[in-house]
Design a protein around this motif. Structure first.
Motif, PDB file in Angstrom:
ATOM      1  N   UNK A  56       0.519  -1.367  -0.243  1.00 56.49           N
ATOM      2  CA  UNK A  56       0.139   0.136   0.066  1.00 56.49           C
ATOM      3  C   UNK A  56       0.734   1.263  -0.024  1.00 56.49           C
ATOM      4  N   UNK A  57       1.978   1.105   0.577  1.00 55.44           N
ATOM      5  CA  UNK A  57       2.880   2.841   0.849  1.00 55.44           C
ATOM      6  C   UNK A  57       3.364   2.451  -0.157  1.00 55.44           C
ATOM      7  N   UNK A  63       1.217   6.361  -6.748  1.00 58.53           N
ATOM      8  CA  UNK A  63       0.284   7.189  -7.729  1.00 58.53           C
ATOM      9  C   UNK A  63       0.528   8.427  -7.495  1.00 58.53           C
ATOM     10  N   UNK A  64       0.954   9.205  -6.175  1.00 61.25           N
ATOM     11  CA  UNK A  64       1.613  10.779  -5.946  1.00 61.25           C
ATOM     12  C   UNK A  64       2.329  11.524  -7.129  1.00 61.25           C
ATOM     13  N   UNK A  65       3.557  10.012  -6.967  1.00 56.77           N
ATOM     14  CA  UNK A  65       3.777  10.424  -8.789  1.00 56.77           C
ATOM     15  C   UNK A  65       3.281  10.226  -9.832  1.00 56.77           C
ATOM     16  N   UNK A  66       2.691   9.729  -9.857  1.00 55.57           N
ATOM     17  CA  UNK A  66       1.662   9.679 -11.229  1.00 55.57           C
ATOM     18  C   UNK A  66       1.229  10.996 -11.395  1.00 55.57           C
ATOM     19  N   UNK A  68       1.424  14.321  -9.663  1.00 56.53           N
ATOM     20  CA  UNK A  68       2.076  14.854  -9.717  1.00 56.53           C
ATOM     21  C   UNK A  68       2.513  14.974 -11.676  1.00 56.53           C
ATOM     22  N   UNK A  69       2.700  14.029 -12.124  1.00 57.41           N
ATOM     23  CA  UNK A  69       3.753  14.025 -13.401  1.00 57.41           C
ATOM     24  C   UNK A  69       2.654  13.949 -14.268  1.00 57.41           C
ATOM     25  N   UNK A  70       0.839  14.089 -14.194  1.00 60.46           N
ATOM     26  CA  UNK A  70       0.092  14.118 -14.620  1.00 60.46           C
ATOM     27  C   UNK A  70      -0.613  15.789 -14.780  1.00 60.46           C
ATOM     28  N   UNK A  71      -0.521  15.531 -13.384  1.00 56.19           N
ATOM     29  CA  UNK A  71      -0.905  17.412 -13.643  1.00 56.19           C
ATOM     30  C   UNK A  71      -0.172  18.559 -14.129  1.00 56.19           C
TER      31      UNK A  71
END
Length: 442
Positions: A56-57, A63-66, A68-71
């Motif tokens: 999960x970690x 998810x956070x990295x993606x 940020x990259x998506x944004x």
């Protein structure tokens, strides 16, 4: 009792000062500065993480990295798709039907509307507009962005063309006009029945077929006729919607002036009520040439007497079908005609018409019309009209003894030559004197 003093005990602090403290041997200087050694910290207990928690970690971090990259990527993409495009001037581009997004992107690239077709496809996909891009003929403004180009195709605001069908044309003539329009496509399956098309201006997109326009005109006619028939006058001698269309087609061909249509319709209604022949030139023409709609010349005397199912100089009542496609105004005029006692009308020389209740009054109107004609330069006879200069005495009011050699024209009935002769009650053409007798100068 008096000789000895009682000793008072010393104060507590004093007593403490007198108490002998144990003596401690002094430390050597090296012992005095040597710090005491601290005990070592207890060993850290390391807990073993569970497998789900670790997964999960890791997923949360990914998810956070993606995100940020998506944004960041979406921000870059939005900046690119909203930037001014390469198109230097407004341009019309045709997108054929059944064209995919990648093909549309290639067309826009070839036409100079965009310069990044891949970005066009990606942005259309991201915005869920990939399957909503419409075909048609579109106007793209100079400098249009990718986002605006997609919006133009999604909203489907294609360029609209128009075809205008004037009132009073036959179905064959209308089909011919549709074939003259090179923006329309396809063939007309069959020429529609006369009087089933509603003349009007119809707008359409490039790629619309001629049959689709015919279908629209037929649907518009049915709708208009249903509405008009429902609010018709209850005193009409016409009994069916088809009869209303037939009479409206005659009214349409007799006058092009909107203010006169109800009055002309009233004349024909009055004649039908009195069982008088309508005697209208356009019915002669249609009986001779049918859907072609025009003779291209004036009507001959022999043609006036030619018996056809449509020639209202010969038949009584209405012809078997419409002679043209009447417009909404003509249909309205017949459904609610002017309430007058007028039985005649003739051109007044000014584009309008002179109406009369009696034959004598009508003769005076004709005489005035002839005087006006004499002041005009000589011209060719009106197309599809009776030559006003022809000697028509034999067809209008034959002498008491009848025609030479006892012959009768097919245009006459048994009352010919009598006071009840319906041919004396002629509806003269709105643009010419038709079959009027040559009158003496007033």
């Amino acid at each position: 009792m008096f000789g000895r003093k009682k000793k008072t005990p010393p104060p507590a602090d004093m007593a403490s000062q007198d108490v002998q403290q144990p003596r401690v041997a002094p430390r050597s200087p090296s012992e005095a500065i040597k710090p005491m050694a601290a005990p070592p910290p207890p060993p850290r207990l390391r807990r073993r993480r569970g497998g789900m928690l670790s997964l999960f970690s890791g997923l949360l971090t990914l998810f956070v990295a993606l995100a940020v990259a998506a944004a960041f990527g979406f921000g870059v993409m939005h900046r690119e798709v909203t930037a001014k495009g390469p198109l230097p001037n407004d341009k019309v581009v045709v997108i054929p039907k059944n064209t995919g997004t990648n093909e549309i992107a290639d067309i826009l690239k070839d036409e100079g509307v965009i310069n990044q077709p891949l970005l066009f496809e990606i942005y259309a996909l991201v915005n869920r507009q990939r399957g909503q891009l419409k075909a048609g003929e579109f106007m793209f403004k100079a400098g249009i962005s990718i986002e605006e180009a997609i919006e133009t195709l999604v909203q489907g605001k294609a360029i609209l063309h128009s075809v205008t069908v004037p009132e009073g044309l036959t179905s064959q003539q209308i089909v011919g006009r549709l074939y003259d329009n090179d923006i329309l496509t396809g063939d007309v399956l069959e020429t529609p029945r006369e009087g089933t098309l509603l003349p009007d201006t119809y707008k359409f997109e490039r790629g619309t077929t001629r049959q689709q326009i015919i279908n629209s005109m037929q649907a518009a006619h049915r709708q208009a006729l249903t509405q008009i028939w429902q609010r018709r006058s209850s005193e009409l001698p016409v009994k069916t919607p088809q009869e209303l269309v037939i009479l409206a087609s005659i009214v349409e061909k007799e006058t092009g002036r909107a203010d006169e249509r109800p009055r002309v319709a009233g004349v024909f209604i009055n004649r039908l009520m009195k069982r008088m022949k309508l005697q209208s030139d356009p019915t002669i023409v249609y009986g001779l040439v049918g859907g072609k709609g025009t003779l291209g010349r004036g009507i001959l005397k022999s043609e006036i007497e030619t018996a056809t199912p449509y020639n209202t100089y010969v038949i009584e009542g209405l012809p078997p079908g419409p002679i043209a496609n009447p417009g909404r105004a003509a249909l309205e005029a017949v459904a609610n005609p002017s309430r007058t006692k007028e039985l005649y009308f003739v051109a007044d020389g000014t584009g309008g018409h002179a109406f009369a209740e009696s034959y004598d009054q009508h003769q005076r109107n004709v005489a005035r019309w002839r005087q006006l004609e004499k002041t005009r330069p000589a011209t060719e006879p009106d197309v599809d009209r009776v030559d006003p200069e022809a000697d028509m005495r034999g067809t209008i009011s034959p002498p008491a003894g009848g025609l030479p050699d006892g012959k009768r024209s097919k245009a006459f009935d048994a009352s010919e030559g009598t006071d009840k002769d319906p041919l004396k009650n002629k509806t003269f053409d709105l643009n010419s004197a038709k079959t009027v007798p040559v009158l003496s100068e007033p």
